[in-house]
Design a protein around this motif. Structure first.
Motif, PDB file in Angstrom:
ATOM      1  N   PRO A 155       0.813  -1.215   0.000  1.00  0.00           N
ATOM      2  CA  PRO A 155       0.000   0.000   0.000  1.00  0.00           C
ATOM      3  C   PRO A 155       0.846   1.265   0.000  1.00  0.00           C
ATOM      4  O   PRO A 155       2.024   1.254   0.336  1.00  0.00           O
ATOM      5  CB  PRO A 155      -0.783  -0.109   1.306  1.00  0.00           C
ATOM      6  N   ARG A 156       0.206   2.327  -0.381  1.00  0.00           N
ATOM      7  CA  ARG A 156       0.770   3.675  -0.291  1.00  0.00           C
ATOM      8  C   ARG A 156       0.087   4.265   0.934  1.00  0.00           C
ATOM      9  O   ARG A 156      -1.111   4.492   0.915  1.00  0.00           O
ATOM     10  CB  ARG A 156       0.431   4.442  -1.563  1.00  0.00           C
ATOM     11  N   LEU A 157       0.837   4.471   2.016  1.00  0.00           N
ATOM     12  CA  LEU A 157       0.250   4.863   3.290  1.00  0.00           C
ATOM     13  C   LEU A 157       0.552   6.303   3.649  1.00  0.00           C
ATOM     14  O   LEU A 157       1.618   6.827   3.327  1.00  0.00           O
ATOM     15  CB  LEU A 157       0.796   3.969   4.412  1.00  0.00           C
ATOM     16  N   VAL A 158      -0.395   6.918   4.352  1.00  0.00           N
ATOM     17  CA  VAL A 158      -0.199   8.209   4.987  1.00  0.00           C
ATOM     18  C   VAL A 158      -0.566   7.990   6.451  1.00  0.00           C
ATOM     19  O   VAL A 158      -1.637   7.455   6.751  1.00  0.00           O
ATOM     20  CB  VAL A 158      -1.076   9.308   4.368  1.00  0.00           C
ATOM     21  N   ILE A 159       0.321   8.379   7.342  1.00  0.00           N
ATOM     22  CA  ILE A 159       0.143   8.111   8.765  1.00  0.00           C
ATOM     23  C   ILE A 159       0.255   9.421   9.527  1.00  0.00           C
ATOM     24  O   ILE A 159       1.277  10.110   9.447  1.00  0.00           O
ATOM     25  CB  ILE A 159       1.206   7.109   9.263  1.00  0.00           C
ATOM     26  N   GLY A 160      -0.797   9.747  10.252  1.00  0.00           N
ATOM     27  CA  GLY A 160      -0.813  10.937  11.098  1.00  0.00           C
ATOM     28  C   GLY A 160      -0.736  10.521  12.551  1.00  0.00           C
ATOM     29  O   GLY A 160      -1.516   9.677  12.996  1.00  0.00           O
TER      30      GLY A 160
ATOM     31  N   VAL B 139      -3.950   5.749   6.726  1.00  0.00           N
ATOM     32  CA  VAL B 139      -4.817   5.839   5.550  1.00  0.00           C
ATOM     33  C   VAL B 139      -4.116   5.183   4.371  1.00  0.00           C
ATOM     34  O   VAL B 139      -2.933   5.424   4.120  1.00  0.00           O
ATOM     35  CB  VAL B 139      -5.129   7.320   5.206  1.00  0.00           C
ATOM     36  N   ASP B 140      -4.856   4.359   3.648  1.00  0.00           N
ATOM     37  CA  ASP B 140      -4.356   3.714   2.436  1.00  0.00           C
ATOM     38  C   ASP B 140      -4.742   4.588   1.247  1.00  0.00           C
ATOM     39  O   ASP B 140      -5.929   4.753   0.953  1.00  0.00           O
ATOM     40  CB  ASP B 140      -4.979   2.327   2.309  1.00  0.00           C
ATOM     41  N   ALA B 141      -3.755   5.195   0.605  1.00  0.00           N
ATOM     42  CA  ALA B 141      -3.991   6.051  -0.561  1.00  0.00           C
ATOM     43  C   ALA B 141      -3.813   5.221  -1.828  1.00  0.00           C
ATOM     44  O   ALA B 141      -2.864   4.448  -1.939  1.00  0.00           O
ATOM     45  CB  ALA B 141      -3.024   7.226  -0.552  1.00  0.00           C
TER      46      ALA B 141
ATOM     47  N   THR C  48       4.817   9.164   5.633  1.00  0.00           N
ATOM     48  CA  THR C  48       4.266   8.603   4.403  1.00  0.00           C
ATOM     49  C   THR C  48       5.135   7.437   3.989  1.00  0.00           C
ATOM     50  O   THR C  48       6.331   7.391   4.282  1.00  0.00           O
ATOM     51  CB  THR C  48       4.203   9.638   3.255  1.00  0.00           C
ATOM     52  N   HIS C  49       4.504   6.475   3.317  1.00  0.00           N
ATOM     53  CA  HIS C  49       5.238   5.304   2.843  1.00  0.00           C
ATOM     54  C   HIS C  49       4.677   4.928   1.489  1.00  0.00           C
ATOM     55  O   HIS C  49       3.486   4.672   1.351  1.00  0.00           O
ATOM     56  CB  HIS C  49       5.083   4.144   3.824  1.00  0.00           C
ATOM     57  N   ASP C  50       5.518   4.933   0.476  1.00  0.00           N
ATOM     58  CA  ASP C  50       5.096   4.540  -0.865  1.00  0.00           C
ATOM     59  C   ASP C  50       5.670   3.162  -1.145  1.00  0.00           C
ATOM     60  O   ASP C  50       6.810   3.026  -1.559  1.00  0.00           O
ATOM     61  CB  ASP C  50       5.578   5.556  -1.899  1.00  0.00           C
ATOM     62  N   GLY C  51       4.866   2.161  -0.912  1.00  0.00           N
ATOM     63  CA  GLY C  51       5.293   0.796  -1.154  1.00  0.00           C
ATOM     64  C   GLY C  51       4.766   0.273  -2.463  1.00  0.00           C
ATOM     65  O   GLY C  51       4.597  -0.926  -2.636  1.00  0.00           O
TER      66      GLY C  51
END
Length: 132
Positions: A25-30, A97-99, A122-125
């Motif tokens: 997933p491409r994640l955004v973490i707050g 959040v899964d973007a 953020t993590h772009d996997g």
């Protein structure tokens, strides 16, 4: 998650997220120090995001409700796992959040920043490999 996946060095990625055959997933973490702020952002994002989950230090990380996001997706990178686990131990509330696209990732990041999150990850996997 296997012991050999996490190399024990929180400042370096173990590389496992680039070696898996499954899409990541491409994640955004707050990360929020205030649970109410985290809940408010999660409610706001649930109408537009594919998967949104709120994590707290009430229970172990792998026992959390990942609401549409497989737990191993979050732990696909040892460094990310360590950062999230450390923040939970400090009592933070975390919204993941899964973007589905880079545009969504940017938009969700803006929502977190406008909501005054204490830390944004953020993590772009998505499979893009980086040079070592």
């Amino acid at each position: 998650m296997s012991e050999d996946h996490i190399d024990g060095n929180p400042s370096a990625c173990c590389g496992g997220c680039q070696n898996g055959a499954n899409p990541r997933p491409r994640l955004v973490i707050g990360i929020f120090n205030d649970a109410d702020s985290a809940s408010g952002v999660a409610r706001k994002l649930r109408g537009t995001a594919h998967a949104v989950c709120v994590l707290s230090n009430d229970e172990p990380l792998l026992a959390q409700d990942f609401d549409g996001l497989p737990p191993l997706s979050l732990m696909g990178c040892g460094r990310l796992y360590q950062q999230v686990a450390a923040q939970l131990e400090l009592g933070a509330s975390i919204v993941v959040v899964d973007a589905l696209s880079p545009e969504q990732q940017l938009g969700f990041s803006r929502v977190f920043l406008e909501s005054k999150c204490d830390l944004l990850l953020t993590h772009d996997g998505s499979g893009a490999k980086h040079a070592d």
